[in-house]
Design a protein around this motif. Structure first.
Motif, PDB file in Angstrom:
ATOM      1  N   GLU A 248       0.832  -1.201   0.000  1.00  0.00           N
ATOM      2  CA  GLU A 248       0.000   0.000   0.000  1.00  0.00           C
ATOM      3  C   GLU A 248       0.871   1.257   0.000  1.00  0.00           C
ATOM      4  N   ILE A 249       2.081   1.063   0.487  1.00  0.00           N
ATOM      5  CA  ILE A 249       3.059   2.157   0.415  1.00  0.00           C
ATOM      6  C   ILE A 249       4.258   1.632  -0.372  1.00  0.00           C
ATOM      7  N   ILE A 250       4.620   2.344  -1.413  1.00  0.00           N
ATOM      8  CA  ILE A 250       5.780   1.916  -2.216  1.00  0.00           C
ATOM      9  C   ILE A 250       6.876   2.967  -2.086  1.00  0.00           C
ATOM     10  N   LEU A 251       8.047   2.476  -1.686  1.00  0.00           N
ATOM     11  CA  LEU A 251       9.203   3.357  -1.627  1.00  0.00           C
ATOM     12  C   LEU A 251       9.978   3.197  -2.932  1.00  0.00           C
ATOM     13  N   THR A 252      10.330   4.299  -3.561  1.00  0.00           N
ATOM     14  CA  THR A 252      11.150   4.209  -4.777  1.00  0.00           C
ATOM     15  C   THR A 252      12.532   4.769  -4.476  1.00  0.00           C
ATOM     16  N   ALA A 253      13.549   4.093  -4.969  1.00  0.00           N
ATOM     17  CA  ALA A 253      14.933   4.532  -4.757  1.00  0.00           C
ATOM     18  C   ALA A 253      15.791   3.858  -5.809  1.00  0.00           C
ATOM     19  N   PHE A 254      16.933   4.490  -6.160  1.00  0.00           N
ATOM     20  CA  PHE A 254      17.859   3.843  -7.099  1.00  0.00           C
ATOM     21  C   PHE A 254      19.242   3.754  -6.476  1.00  0.00           C
ATOM     22  N   GLY A 255      20.071   2.890  -7.054  1.00  0.00           N
ATOM     23  CA  GLY A 255      21.463   2.770  -6.612  1.00  0.00           C
ATOM     24  C   GLY A 255      21.570   2.321  -5.165  1.00  0.00           C
ATOM     25  N   THR A 256      22.595   2.795  -4.501  1.00  0.00           N
ATOM     26  CA  THR A 256      22.881   2.376  -3.131  1.00  0.00           C
ATOM     27  C   THR A 256      21.767   2.755  -2.173  1.00  0.00           C
ATOM     28  N   GLY A 276       6.501  -1.784   0.211  1.00  0.00           N
ATOM     29  CA  GLY A 276       7.403  -2.431  -0.738  1.00  0.00           C
ATOM     30  C   GLY A 276       8.411  -1.434  -1.286  1.00  0.00           C
ATOM     31  N   VAL A 277       9.418  -1.954  -1.976  1.00  0.00           N
ATOM     32  CA  VAL A 277      10.437  -1.082  -2.569  1.00  0.00           C
ATOM     33  C   VAL A 277      10.494  -1.341  -4.074  1.00  0.00           C
ATOM     34  N   TYR A 278      10.508  -0.284  -4.836  1.00  0.00           N
ATOM     35  CA  TYR A 278      10.622  -0.375  -6.290  1.00  0.00           C
ATOM     36  C   TYR A 278      11.915   0.311  -6.695  1.00  0.00           C
ATOM     37  N   ARG A 279      12.842  -0.477  -7.234  1.00  0.00           N
ATOM     38  CA  ARG A 279      14.161   0.072  -7.575  1.00  0.00           C
ATOM     39  C   ARG A 279      14.396  -0.009  -9.087  1.00  0.00           C
ATOM     40  N   PRO A 280      14.342   1.110  -9.785  1.00  0.00           N
ATOM     41  CA  PRO A 280      14.695   1.091 -11.208  1.00  0.00           C
ATOM     42  C   PRO A 280      16.175   0.735 -11.371  1.00  0.00           C
ATOM     43  N   ILE A 281      16.456  -0.196 -12.256  1.00  0.00           N
ATOM     44  CA  ILE A 281      17.854  -0.548 -12.571  1.00  0.00           C
ATOM     45  C   ILE A 281      18.260   0.176 -13.848  1.00  0.00           C
ATOM     46  N   THR A 282      17.350   0.228 -14.818  1.00  0.00           N
ATOM     47  CA  THR A 282      17.583   1.099 -15.976  1.00  0.00           C
ATOM     48  C   THR A 282      16.905   2.432 -15.668  1.00  0.00           C
ATOM     49  N   HIS A 300       0.219   5.311  -1.301  1.00  0.00           N
ATOM     50  CA  HIS A 300       1.270   6.294  -1.128  1.00  0.00           C
ATOM     51  C   HIS A 300       2.555   5.852  -1.826  1.00  0.00           C
ATOM     52  N   ILE A 301       3.162   6.733  -2.557  1.00  0.00           N
ATOM     53  CA  ILE A 301       4.483   6.464  -3.143  1.00  0.00           C
ATOM     54  C   ILE A 301       5.451   7.439  -2.484  1.00  0.00           C
ATOM     55  N   ILE A 302       6.507   6.918  -1.934  1.00  0.00           N
ATOM     56  CA  ILE A 302       7.502   7.806  -1.322  1.00  0.00           C
ATOM     57  C   ILE A 302       8.837   7.601  -2.032  1.00  0.00           C
ATOM     58  N   ASP A 303       9.289   8.627  -2.683  1.00  0.00           N
ATOM     59  CA  ASP A 303      10.548   8.566  -3.438  1.00  0.00           C
ATOM     60  C   ASP A 303      11.678   9.053  -2.536  1.00  0.00           C
ATOM     61  N   ILE A 304      12.747   8.263  -2.486  1.00  0.00           N
ATOM     62  CA  ILE A 304      13.856   8.586  -1.580  1.00  0.00           C
ATOM     63  C   ILE A 304      15.158   8.621  -2.374  1.00  0.00           C
ATOM     64  N   GLU A 305      15.825   9.769  -2.356  1.00  0.00           N
ATOM     65  CA  GLU A 305      17.050   9.914  -3.148  1.00  0.00           C
ATOM     66  C   GLU A 305      18.069  10.747  -2.381  1.00  0.00           C
ATOM     67  N   MET A 306      19.340  10.578  -2.763  1.00  0.00           N
ATOM     68  CA  MET A 306      20.392  11.441  -2.232  1.00  0.00           C
ATOM     69  C   MET A 306      20.582  12.608  -3.209  1.00  0.00           C
ATOM     70  N   ASN A 307      19.525  13.356  -3.367  1.00  0.00           N
ATOM     71  CA  ASN A 307      19.548  14.584  -4.155  1.00  0.00           C
ATOM     72  C   ASN A 307      18.249  15.305  -3.823  1.00  0.00           C
ATOM     73  N   MET A 308      17.924  16.337  -4.549  1.00  0.00           N
ATOM     74  CA  MET A 308      16.752  17.126  -4.185  1.00  0.00           C
ATOM     75  C   MET A 308      15.495  16.695  -4.949  1.00  0.00           C
ATOM     76  N   GLY A 309      15.521  15.479  -5.488  1.00  0.00           N
ATOM     77  CA  GLY A 309      14.308  14.965  -6.127  1.00  0.00           C
ATOM     78  C   GLY A 309      14.412  14.947  -7.626  1.00  0.00           C
ATOM     79  N   GLN A 310      15.369  14.171  -8.124  1.00  0.00           N
ATOM     80  CA  GLN A 310      15.555  14.125  -9.584  1.00  0.00           C
ATOM     81  C   GLN A 310      14.782  12.968 -10.214  1.00  0.00           C
ATOM     82  N   MET A 311      14.873  11.764  -9.621  1.00  0.00           N
ATOM     83  CA  MET A 311      14.084  10.646 -10.148  1.00  0.00           C
ATOM     84  C   MET A 311      12.601  10.881  -9.881  1.00  0.00           C
ATOM     85  N   LEU A 312      12.336  11.746  -8.917  1.00  0.00           N
ATOM     86  CA  LEU A 312      10.961  12.068  -8.532  1.00  0.00           C
ATOM     87  C   LEU A 312      10.099  12.407  -9.751  1.00  0.00           C
TER      88      LEU A 312
END
Lengths: 356, 251, 70
Positions: A248-256, A276-282, A300-312
């Motif tokens: 019901e809540i998906i966290l999105t993140a890429f890389g490390t 759950g976690v959804y990790r784009p590899i491409t 709910h989708i929560i995008d988590i990145e080490m930047n200010m929201g680029q994959m967002l």
């Protein structure tokens, strides 16, 4: 071979490149990727392969452009602000349809920034800073083993689609070590005898160029490139799903970042939250379709990145339902910690789960 | 007896698209003749650049790759090294303008020379940016009127031009560096001899070879083809002397 | 008899060949070329051409496609 060894990310990439037949490397030092070039300098000289300590990143990527025209497997590596210098030639390589593998081990920006960890080059890699309508394939590893696997895949996709391909690596991953296996390159060799430049012997001469003064021809060329990009978008999206089926809540993140995000997910799962976690590899082609499907049942989708929201941006483009999209990020420095993320998620979902 | 015919390395039915009286045509023609004479057609990769010289690939019947503006020597380095890595030596040369070689690409050009990269660079020096309509370039001479030095190039305001062949000769890796002109038959024949020598420098694995060709740009100089050649003979060769500045090919 | 073959399609009327011919055997033709000016033609009624090929050497268009010397 097939032995698990403690390997540093940068070295793993260099070893994998050699393993799959990369015969040309051109580079210029910049932290945190310099050990790729350092490692290859000796190994390639020992094998009489092409290695040049280029005068600049501009020199390096253009040497790579020239070398790629021979049909050989070609790599250059650099980092963030210096990858910025290479954008012009990436645009040329895309138009020329030349397979160059570029490894970007990211540092923090903008400008010279510093060598702090960051994922600030998502936009630079996926959108690109070169001119005109073009795309670069972008792969993002989250472990040292995946650094190896995706190095193979970068060479494969670059050759298969005759397109520049970026391996986008977090500085953290480049510098850290963990057990990994230099497996065998699983991909077949791709015949390039019908386009490479190797002298007009027993055939008509070939020309590889991006200049096209004829409007119709230039239109036709770009449309042809876009047909190719459509095929790439159809066939190549790759991602990892972690406990997404009932999420019901998906966290999105890429890389490390996705690694700590998985730990966060485990924490909430233990509390009974369907996460759950959804990790784009491409990252290009971005795996929009599956995220769209998953988002239909997610609140709910929560995008988590080490930047200010680029994959967002790509996450937003994926999600058509009314699910709420939130962002947790931090531009540079110490990686977002599990506890920090948990606390922020608590605020977002208006629940309180103790983080410890 | 046929004493002259179209060089075999010129594409069939090709028609140059340069302006009337431009020396680019003569330069490409003699390069094609040398490629024929040295039997290099099937073994050559030519690197064209940006500006008027980019169109080389439409005329020369060899494999050809266009480089981004200024990067021809870096691109040539990659081509040369990649073929060497597969033990298949190719003859690789660049064809660039003076803006390409000596301004935007000076770093790539000079470092290729410094490394002694075994390639040949040909630089057409017409003392301006021709394709964009005659702006001041790195080789524009003192007092020269261009669209961006409308009052004439001035050392206080614009600074000095570069003497490319002399500068390249200073690099340790350079084995051959010369300047030639194409304003009359004698000079064209001499230019051909010199370019051939530069090509042979590479064929003998000596290292970097360079030829700067003083060329006319009648359109932007606003002179007739005849007066353009006169300007080269009487003015430009005094500023940019025709000479071999370095030649170690017999060492 | 020496002679040259001019491809008027390629001629851009720079007239460098006219100037260089030692016997002045090349002259403007009546045909307008791609630059809007008259192209050149070879006229050698007295068999003066020596097949020196200077015209072909200076031609920037390779419009003088053949020179035959006898």
């Amino acid at each position: 071979m097939n032995e698990k060894n403690l390997l540093k990310g940068n070295i793993a990439i260099a070893k994998a490149a050699l393993e799959c037949g990369c015969s040309c490397y051109f580079g210029y030092p910049i932290t945190p990727q310099t050990d790729i070039g350092e490692y290859l300098s000796l190994e390639m000289q020992k094998r009489n392969l092409a290695y040049v300590c280029a005068e600049s990143e501009i020199g390096a990527i253009n040497m790579a452009l020239g070398a790629a025209s021979s049909g050989e497997k070609v790599m250059t590596s650099s980092s963030s602000c210096a990858v910025a210098l290479m954008q012009e030639t990436l645009s040329y390589a895309a138009s020329d349809e030349l397979p160059i593998v570029l490894v970007n081990v990211m540092r923090a920006g903008p400008g010279q920034g510093y060598i702090f960890p960051s994922q600030g080059d998502y936009n630079q890699a996926t959108i690109g800073g070169g001119n005109g309508d073009y795309k670069t394939i972008v792969l993002s590893p989250s472990s040292i083993q995946e650094c190896i696997d995706l190095t193979y895949k970068s060479f494969h996709l670059a050759q298969k689609y005759k397109n520049p391909t970026i391996l986008l690596v977090d500085g953290l991953l480049g510098q850290m070590a963990e057990p990994a296996i230099i497996t065998e390159n699983p991909y077949p060799e791709i015949d390039n005898s019908n386009w490479r430049l190797d002298g007009a012997k027993n055939r008509t001469s070939r020309k590889i160029h991006s200049l096209e003064p004829n409007q119709n021809k230039l239109n036709k060329h770009i449309l042809k490139l876009y047909q190719k990009y459509q095929i790439i978008e159809q066939n190549e999206p790759d991602w990892e799903e972690y406990l997404c089926n009932d999420a019901e809540i998906i966290l999105t993140a890429f890389g490390t970042m996705a690694r700590s995000v998985k730990a966060v997910c485990n924490f909430f799962r233990e509390k009974g939250i369907k996460m759950g976690v959804y990790r784009p590899i491409t990252l290009y082609p971005f795996p929009y379709k599956r995220l769209r499907e998953l988002s239909i049942n997610a609140k709910h989708i929560i995008d988590i990145e080490m930047n200010m929201g680029q994959m967002l941006r790509d996450v937003r483009l994926s999600v058509l339902s009314n699910s709420q999209i939130s962002f947790i990020g931090k531009p540079v420095g110490d990686w977002l910690k599990k506890e920090e993320i948990i606390n922020t998620i608590n605020t977002i979902i208006k629940e309180q789960y103790a983080s410890i | 007896m046929q004493v002259y015919s179209i060089p075999k390395s010129i594409k069939e039915n090709s028609k140059f698209t340069f302006c009337k009286g431009c020396d680019h045509g003569v330069a490409i023609k003699i390069i094609a003749e040398i490629i024929d004479e040295l039997n290099l057609r099937e073994n050559t990769i030519a690197i064209s650049s940006s500006g008027c010289s980019v169109l080389l690939y439409n005329f020369l019947d060899v494999d050809c790759l266009e480089a981004p503006h200024g990067r021809a020597c870096a691109v040539a380095t990659g081509v040369k090294r990649a073929h060497r890595a597969k033990k298949d030596e190719k003859f690789v040369f660049t064809y660039q303008g003076d803006g390409d070689f000596a301004s935007i690409g000076l770093s790539e050009s000079m470092h290729s020379a410094l490394r002694g990269e075994n390639i040949t660079a040909i630089c057409i020096n017409n003392t301006n940016y021709g394709m964009t309509g005659g702006q001041m370039g790195p080789t524009s001479t003192m007092g020269q009127l261009t669209t961006t030095s409308p009052l004439g190039r001035n050392k206080e305001y614009h600074g000095f031009p570069i003497k490319t062949a002399e500068q390249i000769a200073l690099c340790e890796g350079t084995q051959f560096s010369a300047r030639v002109a194409l304003y009359d038959v004698k000079n064209i024949l001499n230019a051909k001899k010199i370019i051939k020598k530069a090509f042979e420098c590479q064929l003998n694995n000596k290292g970097f070879s360079f030829v700067e060709i003083l060329s006319s740009c009648p359109t932007n100089w606003k002179l007739s083809p005849q007066d353009s050649h006169k300007k080269i003979a009487e003015e430009l060769t005094k500023i940019y002397p025709l000479d071999i500045f370095k030649d170690t090919t017999n060492d | 008899m020496s002679y040259i073959k001019i491809n008027q399609d390629k001629c851009k009327s720079c007239y460098l060949c006219i100037d260089v011919c030692p016997h002045k055997l090349i002259k403007k033709s009546n045909n307008t070329g791609s630059t809007g000016e008259l192209t050149v033609e070879f006229s050698d009624n007295e068999n003066k051409c020596i097949g020196c090929a200077q015209c072909a050497i200076v031609c920037p268009e390779i419009a003088i496609e053949e020179v035959t010397r006898e």
